[in-house]
Design a protein around this motif. Structure first.
Motif, mmCIF file in Angstrom:
data_model
loop_
_atom_site.group_PDB
_atom_site.id
_atom_site.type_symbol
_atom_site.label_atom_id
_atom_site.label_comp_id
_atom_site.label_asym_id
_atom_site.label_seq_id
_atom_site.Cartn_x
_atom_site.Cartn_y
_atom_site.Cartn_z
ATOM 1 N N MET A 186 -1.680 -12.428 5.953
ATOM 2 C CA MET A 186 -1.652 -11.147 6.625
ATOM 3 C C MET A 186 -0.468 -10.340 6.094
ATOM 4 O O MET A 186 0.633 -10.847 5.976
ATOM 5 C CB MET A 186 -1.526 -11.330 8.138
ATOM 6 N N THR A 246 -11.271 -5.101 7.221
ATOM 7 C CA THR A 246 -9.856 -5.414 7.351
ATOM 8 C C THR A 246 -9.417 -5.067 8.766
ATOM 9 O O THR A 246 -9.673 -3.949 9.222
ATOM 10 C CB THR A 246 -9.030 -4.607 6.326
ATOM 11 N N CYS A 286 -2.069 -5.859 8.542
ATOM 12 C CA CYS A 286 -3.292 -5.648 7.766
ATOM 13 C C CYS A 286 -3.832 -7.026 7.405
ATOM 14 O O CYS A 286 -3.232 -7.731 6.594
ATOM 15 C CB CYS A 286 -2.931 -4.833 6.529
ATOM 16 N N ASP A 287 -4.939 -7.408 8.015
ATOM 17 C CA ASP A 287 -5.501 -8.737 7.814
ATOM 18 C C ASP A 287 -6.767 -8.624 6.973
ATOM 19 O O ASP A 287 -7.846 -8.348 7.487
ATOM 20 C CB ASP A 287 -5.785 -9.391 9.164
ATOM 21 N N ALA A 288 -6.599 -8.817 5.677
ATOM 22 C CA ALA A 288 -7.712 -8.755 4.726
ATOM 23 C C ALA A 288 -7.835 -10.106 4.030
ATOM 24 O O ALA A 288 -6.916 -10.922 4.072
ATOM 25 C CB ALA A 288 -7.468 -7.657 3.696
ATOM 26 N N THR A 289 -8.954 -10.319 3.369
ATOM 27 C CA THR A 289 -9.160 -11.584 2.675
ATOM 28 C C THR A 289 -9.622 -11.335 1.246
ATOM 29 O O THR A 289 -10.031 -10.227 0.888
ATOM 30 C CB THR A 289 -10.220 -12.448 3.397
ATOM 31 N N LYS A 315 -7.532 -8.468 -0.169
ATOM 32 C CA LYS A 315 -6.143 -8.802 0.143
ATOM 33 C C LYS A 315 -5.278 -8.680 -1.107
ATOM 34 O O LYS A 315 -4.170 -8.143 -1.048
ATOM 35 C CB LYS A 315 -6.027 -10.204 0.729
ATOM 36 N N ARG A 316 -5.773 -9.119 -2.249
ATOM 37 C CA ARG A 316 -5.003 -9.018 -3.493
ATOM 38 C C ARG A 316 -4.741 -7.559 -3.842
ATOM 39 O O ARG A 316 -3.646 -7.204 -4.283
ATOM 40 C CB ARG A 316 -5.725 -9.735 -4.628
ATOM 41 N N TYR A 342 -4.614 -4.954 -1.683
ATOM 42 C CA TYR A 342 -3.637 -4.443 -0.718
ATOM 43 C C TYR A 342 -2.234 -4.950 -1.046
ATOM 44 O O TYR A 342 -1.266 -4.204 -0.984
ATOM 45 C CB TYR A 342 -4.007 -4.836 0.714
ATOM 46 N N ASP A 343 -2.122 -6.239 -1.378
ATOM 47 C CA ASP A 343 -0.814 -6.796 -1.738
ATOM 48 C C ASP A 343 -0.218 -6.041 -2.927
ATOM 49 O O ASP A 343 0.969 -5.725 -2.937
ATOM 50 C CB ASP A 343 -0.928 -8.285 -2.083
#
Length: 169
Positions: free
Chosen positions: A1, A102, A126-129, A133-134, A136-137
């Motif tokens: 997260m 998300t 922000c809870d993405a997978t 997620k990569r 957003y990171d």
């Protein structure tokens, strides 16, 4: 997260600052990269967000609901972001409508600092997978400071007062 946490001081009394944040139509425009706000009612809003990763525009559609208002010290809003076409292509999403959702959280805690000043502590989650997620990171890593500075500047503009970042990252 992903978690973004910071604080700033406003040259306004706590009740006035809370009044701004409690208005979801005003609060939505404080976020950088917002290009569309559609107010559903006093607790619900749909927001269009356009992030950039290099030259690549990544669109996102966020529905946000105020889930807690504790006057004058706390406001919580939670929602779901759905990737637009550009973001879905970048993340290589191929599943159904629910792929790439998300979960977003916004937590604001206010406290008075003297008679006419207020400290605002905020946490954005922000809870993405997966690929999302990569992405957003990567955006957060490359643009976090800029996005935080724009958020704080936008709050100051909306409030018509001085806002100073307290804990620079």
């Amino acid at each position: 997260m992903i978690k973004i946490k910071n604080s700033f001081i406003c040259d306004k009394p706590i009740d006035e600052v809370f009044g701004l944040f409690a208005r979801i139509d005003k609060l939505a425009w404080a976020f950088p990269t917002v290009n569309r706000v559609e107010v559903q009612d006093e607790d619900n809003v749909s927001i269009g967000i356009l992030l950039k990763m290099g030259l690549l525009p990544l669109d996102n559609n966020l529905t946000l609901t105020v889930t807690e208002r504790t006057k004058p010290s706390r406001l919580v809003a939670e929602g779901i972001a759905r990737p637009g076409g550009g973001l879905a292509r970048a993340a290589k999403l191929v599943g159904g409508e629910d792929e790439g959702l998300t979960l977003i959280g916004l937590y604001l805690d206010l406290e008075p600092v003297g008679e006419n000043k207020c400290r605002v502590r905020y946490l954005i989650t922000c809870d993405a997978t997966g690929n999302l997620k990569r992405i957003y990171d990567a955006i957060i890593r490359g643009q976090r400071k800029k996005l935080e500075s724009e958020f704080i500047a936008n709050v100051g503009e909306i409030m018509g007062g001085k806002v100073v970042e307290e804990c620079p990252v």
